[in-house]
Enzyme design. Structure first.
Site, PDB file in Angstrom:
ATOM      1  N   HIS A  69      -0.126   4.401  -4.492  1.00 22.14           N
ATOM      2  CA  HIS A  69       0.854   3.322  -4.326  1.00 22.14           C
ATOM      3  C   HIS A  69       0.304   1.974  -4.818  1.00 22.14           C
ATOM      4  O   HIS A  69      -0.872   1.671  -4.634  1.00 22.14           O
ATOM      5  CB  HIS A  69       1.294   3.212  -2.868  1.00 22.14           C
ATOM      6  CG  HIS A  69       2.216   4.323  -2.452  1.00 22.14           C
ATOM      7  ND1 HIS A  69       2.420   4.684  -1.149  1.00 22.14           N
ATOM      8  CD2 HIS A  69       2.994   5.148  -3.193  1.00 22.14           C
ATOM      9  CE1 HIS A  69       3.285   5.694  -1.090  1.00 22.14           C
ATOM     10  NE2 HIS A  69       3.651   6.000  -2.322  1.00 22.14           N
ATOM     11  N   HIS A 126       1.662  11.349   3.506  1.00 23.15           N
ATOM     12  CA  HIS A 126       2.249  10.083   3.018  1.00 23.15           C
ATOM     13  C   HIS A 126       2.509  10.220   1.517  1.00 23.15           C
ATOM     14  O   HIS A 126       3.590   9.911   1.028  1.00 23.15           O
ATOM     15  CB  HIS A 126       1.291   8.948   3.331  1.00 23.15           C
ATOM     16  CG  HIS A 126       1.720   7.609   2.814  1.00 23.15           C
ATOM     17  ND1 HIS A 126       2.800   6.925   3.330  1.00 23.15           N
ATOM     18  CD2 HIS A 126       1.212   6.826   1.824  1.00 23.15           C
ATOM     19  CE1 HIS A 126       2.930   5.775   2.675  1.00 23.15           C
ATOM     20  NE2 HIS A 126       1.979   5.689   1.760  1.00 23.15           N
ATOM     21  N   ASP A 143      -2.952   5.079   4.112  1.00 26.50           N
ATOM     22  CA  ASP A 143      -1.653   5.023   4.807  1.00 26.50           C
ATOM     23  C   ASP A 143      -1.358   6.318   5.550  1.00 26.50           C
ATOM     24  O   ASP A 143      -0.200   6.706   5.683  1.00 26.50           O
ATOM     25  CB  ASP A 143      -0.528   4.741   3.798  1.00 26.50           C
ATOM     26  CG  ASP A 143      -0.519   3.298   3.335  1.00 26.50           C
ATOM     27  OD1 ASP A 143      -1.302   2.487   3.858  1.00 26.50           O
ATOM     28  OD2 ASP A 143       0.284   2.981   2.432  1.00 26.50           O
TER      29      ASP A 143
HETATM   30 ZN    ZN Z   1       1.233   4.034   0.578  1.00 25.81          ZN
END
Ligand code: ZN
Length: 269
Positions: A69, A126, A143
């Site tokens: 991400h 995630h 995360d």
């Molecule tokens: Zn993330």
């Protein structure tokens, strides 16, 4: 008095510093107290990292990435421009073009500048290739696990995330948990709804509120603490199972199913 060689054989003492980024991210910076070489975990933004390194006359030796991400990877290009020899570790299962060492779960790598090895844990949920790093008794979990909560399921399944969290729960209680976001207060509001009679949650919430009032992090947490206050690590508890059944109108003692329903409940909380 110890010789330099003897000192090098001793386990390095790591200093770990939170660099706040964006609204609620932490970029964790790791260095040895007496050395100027640093590593960072998940640098979504280069600016706070470059400021810290310049102010402390430090050199960036390595980057540890947990998943792809952009709020965890967005700073890489500028950091690499400033430190062209920086090593970039990341998950083999995710396509992050800048990675120089692609890692699989259960690998152990040695980070020479920290005089420390890191165990790589495969923790999908995630994202599908998410990894975590265990350096001595310090867990960098990206995360996957948050204090009082867990990551959203963007790519993986609830079963995968439940197994990933169960893997963390097998670590020593004194392992410190360095999450990538300051979500603790919001997570504890949900945790209290799930377990209104859990006095550990109440006490921890008081402490976290004081920390945040003084603009201090609530992190790191610890595995032992999370096992007492985090509903996502407590799916075997009757109190959690009863509240989930009450909320969903469907009773189950299968802890993976309890986790799945708890995650859905939190998504709409
Ligand atoms: Zn993330």
């Amino acid at each position: 008095m110890s010789t330099p060689a003897a000192t090098d054989n001793m386990a390095a003492t790591l200093t770990i510093i939170p660099l706040p980024a964006f609204n609620d991210n932490y970029i964790w910076l790791i260095h040895r107290a007496e050395h100027s070489d640093a590593y960072v975990v998940d640098p979504g933004d280069a600016t706070p990292v470059l400021h810290y390194l310049a102010a402390n006359n430090s050199h960036l030796s390595g980057i540890l990435l947990t998943h792809h991400h952009s709020d965890h990877t967005g700073g890489i290009a500028r950091l690499k421009a400033a430190f062209p020899d920086v090593k970039i570790y990341g998950p083999a299962q995710e396509s992050i073009s800048s990675i120089t060492s692609a890692l699989q779960g259960n690998e152990e790598i040695f980070l020479p500048e920290l005089n420390c090895s890191a165990k790589v844990l495969s923790v999908p949920g995630h994202t599908s290739g998410h990894i975590a790093y265990l350096l001595q008794n310090n867990l960098f979990c990206g995360d996957t696990l948050f204090s009082g909560g867990c990551g959203r399921l963007f790519e993986g399944t609830a079963e995968q995330m439940y197994r990933s969290l169960a893997q963390f729960a097998t670590l020593d209680d004194n392992v410190k948990v360095y999450c990538a976001h300051e979500y603790t207060l919001a997570n504890l509001a949900f945790a209290q709804t799930v377990e209104p009679n859990n006095s550990d949650i109440r006490q921890y919430l008081d402490w976290c509120q004081q920390q945040r009032q003084h603009h201090l992090p609530t992190l790191p947490s610890s595995i032992g603490l999370e096992k007492r206050i985090n509903p996502f690590l407590r799916c075997n508890e009757h109190s959690v199972q009863a509240q989930v059944a009450n909320h969903c109108g469907q009773k189950t003692s299968n802890s993976t199913q309890v986790f799945t329903q708890l995650r859905q409940w939190k998504d709409n909380f």
